[in-house]
Scaffold this active site. Sequence first.
Site, PDB file in Angstrom:
ATOM      1  N   GLU A 211      22.086 -19.644 -11.207  1.00 43.20           N
ATOM      2  CA  GLU A 211      22.582 -20.893 -11.552  1.00 43.20           C
ATOM      3  C   GLU A 211      23.992 -20.624 -11.390  1.00 43.20           C
ATOM      4  OE1 GLU A 211      21.335 -23.723 -11.858  1.00 43.20           O
ATOM      5  OE2 GLU A 211      19.913 -23.223 -13.637  1.00 43.20           O
TER       6      GLU A 211
ATOM      7  N   ASP B 297      25.523 -21.469  -6.451  1.00 43.26           N
ATOM      8  CA  ASP B 297      25.622 -22.115  -5.078  1.00 43.26           C
ATOM      9  C   ASP B 297      27.030 -22.440  -4.403  1.00 43.26           C
ATOM     10  OD1 ASP B 297      26.072 -24.097  -6.983  1.00 43.26           O
ATOM     11  OD2 ASP B 297      24.886 -25.550  -5.798  1.00 43.26           O
TER      12      ASP B 297
ATOM     13  N   GLY C 155      19.003 -37.974 -15.945  1.00 42.01           N
ATOM     14  CA  GLY C 155      19.973 -37.412 -16.697  1.00 42.01           C
ATOM     15  C   GLY C 155      19.329 -36.133 -17.420  1.00 42.01           C
TER      16      GLY C 155
ATOM     17  N   GLY D 133      18.664 -32.986 -15.677  1.00 41.01           N
ATOM     18  CA  GLY D 133      18.906 -31.824 -14.913  1.00 41.01           C
ATOM     19  C   GLY D 133      17.711 -31.311 -14.022  1.00 41.01           C
TER      20      GLY D 133
ATOM     21  N   SER E 256      17.710 -33.406 -11.063  1.00 41.56           N
ATOM     22  CA  SER E 256      18.244 -33.801  -9.961  1.00 41.56           C
ATOM     23  C   SER E 256      17.501 -35.374  -9.265  1.00 41.56           C
ATOM     24  CB  SER E 256      17.861 -32.992  -8.917  1.00 41.56           C
ATOM     25  OG  SER E 256      18.646 -31.691  -9.111  1.00 41.56           O
ATOM     26  N   SER E 257      17.354 -36.106 -10.112  1.00 38.63           N
ATOM     27  CA  SER E 257      17.091 -37.701  -9.782  1.00 38.63           C
ATOM     28  C   SER E 257      18.049 -38.050  -8.889  1.00 38.63           C
ATOM     29  CB  SER E 257      16.745 -38.623 -11.066  1.00 38.63           C
ATOM     30  OG  SER E 257      18.029 -38.553 -11.781  1.00 38.63           O
TER      31      SER E 257
ATOM     32  N   ASP F  24      20.963 -28.542  -5.355  1.00 37.88           N
ATOM     33  CA  ASP F  24      19.943 -29.586  -5.753  1.00 37.88           C
ATOM     34  C   ASP F  24      19.331 -30.238  -4.792  1.00 37.88           C
ATOM     35  OD1 ASP F  24      21.115 -28.954  -8.150  1.00 37.88           O
ATOM     36  OD2 ASP F  24      22.345 -30.846  -8.047  1.00 37.88           O
TER      37      ASP F  24
HETATM   38  C1  GLA Z   1      24.408 -28.629 -10.680  1.00 38.44           C
HETATM   39  C2  GLA Z   1      24.954 -28.949  -9.548  1.00 38.44           C
HETATM   40  C3  GLA Z   1      24.548 -27.758  -8.439  1.00 38.44           C
HETATM   41  C4  GLA Z   1      24.654 -26.444  -9.099  1.00 38.44           C
HETATM   42  C5  GLA Z   1      24.015 -26.402 -10.582  1.00 38.44           C
HETATM   43  C6  GLA Z   1      24.507 -25.090 -11.224  1.00 38.44           C
HETATM   44  O1  GLA Z   1      23.113 -29.227 -10.790  1.00 38.44           O
HETATM   45  O2  GLA Z   1      24.865 -30.236  -8.883  1.00 38.44           O
HETATM   46  O3  GLA Z   1      25.226 -27.607  -7.398  1.00 38.44           O
HETATM   47  O4  GLA Z   1      25.954 -25.957  -9.170  1.00 38.44           O
HETATM   48  O5  GLA Z   1      24.571 -27.438 -11.365  1.00 38.44           O
HETATM   49  O6  GLA Z   1      23.317 -24.161 -10.692  1.00 38.44           O
END
Ligand code: GLA
Length: 392
Positions: free
Chosen positions: A38, A41, A124, A126, A128-129, A174
């Site tokens: 986490e 990236d 919302g 977490g 990634s919608s 994501d």
């Molecule tokens: C969000 C960002 C990703 C990544 C995560 C943390 O989801 O969109 O690019 O940095 O936080 O790992």
Amino acid sequence: MTSKQRLVEKTKKLFQEKYNKNPEVISVSPGRINIIGEHVDYNLGLSMPAAIDKYLCVAISKNKEKKINGYSATLNDSFSNDHLLNNDSKLWVKYVHGSINESLKKSNYNSGFDLVINSNIPMGKGISSSAALEISIVLSINKIFNLKMSNNDIIKNCQSVDHNHINIQSGVLDQSACLLSKKDSIFILDFYDMNIEHLKYNLKNIKWILIDSNIKRELATSKYHERVNECKEALKLLSFNNNEIKSFRDLDINTAKEISLLPSKLQKRVNHIVSENNRVIKMKEAISKQSIKEMGDLLTKSHISLRDDYEVSCSEIDTMINFSKSIEGWIGGRIMGGGFGGTTINLIKLGYEDSFIDKLSKFYKKQIGLDCDVLDLSFVDGAETIYINSLN
Ligand code: GLA
């Protein structure tokens, strides 16, 4: 019919009703989780994500009006705007415009579009919608105009949507997860060179469970940028002290001296990055050895690092993770995604899911006063474009 096929059929029908024609293309993208890795990236580190069986579907077709007409069945909201210029402040509209415009930026095409969006990815939370929306649109535009984008082009285009239209300087975790995942697998993604290694996943005696803390990630964007900038600053200072350090990946035990020269806050940030990358490698080994205990320990260590060194957790989630330690069947867990609230990912012994959820929800309600929502997961293939012809 699977829930994914049902979603596709429903979206196609909505499109036909709305626009009185068939869509040219339908694309579907899953949401994603991240097992470990986490906030690495954008620091050219390593992550281990997977796509999950929740989907967002886009049905789309060109139009001659030079307008983008969009309908979100999920939000029951629509818009109609000039194809180049968006003056709508709604976030989902910005994503749609951004994704279309970034896809066509390097081509000679410009066109209006009619589209329908339909999704069962909780928003919302977490998972990634919004990356699923970007990926579905970029994939569709790529197909409609045969733009021959590589996977990396598609991912980069989506990242440009975040950077140029949404104002979030995010990495590519994501979008990569939504696009590149494989069924029943997890993968290790190296952001240094975008190398991917898929790991067949056949651990049968465990369950992954997401718990939504229902804590809104309000400071998420500003704090996220604060961390991105702190990392840039740390790297600048590290390379100033030792010009062989060009990325955090060049740090090892021999460069510990350079880390110790940093201001203490930046030392903590760098400690998280370096230790998290190591944990991804160890997680791969633990999964290969089917060492469940080690997997759980790595998750919990990741949480501690995100809490204390990277400082992206929040007290409610820390309380939740602390209490989970006392529940039978919980092997490990951590805050997932950008942080400051949102969701935790938990590894549970098979057969203990219900009692874990029951005990945790009762405790959380009593202690924090909120419900915690649960999401059960299975790992699926990444996004794909489905031609309308193949559906008829
Ligand atoms: C969000 C960002 C990703 C990544 C995560 C943390 O989801 O969109 O690019 O940095 O936080 O790992």
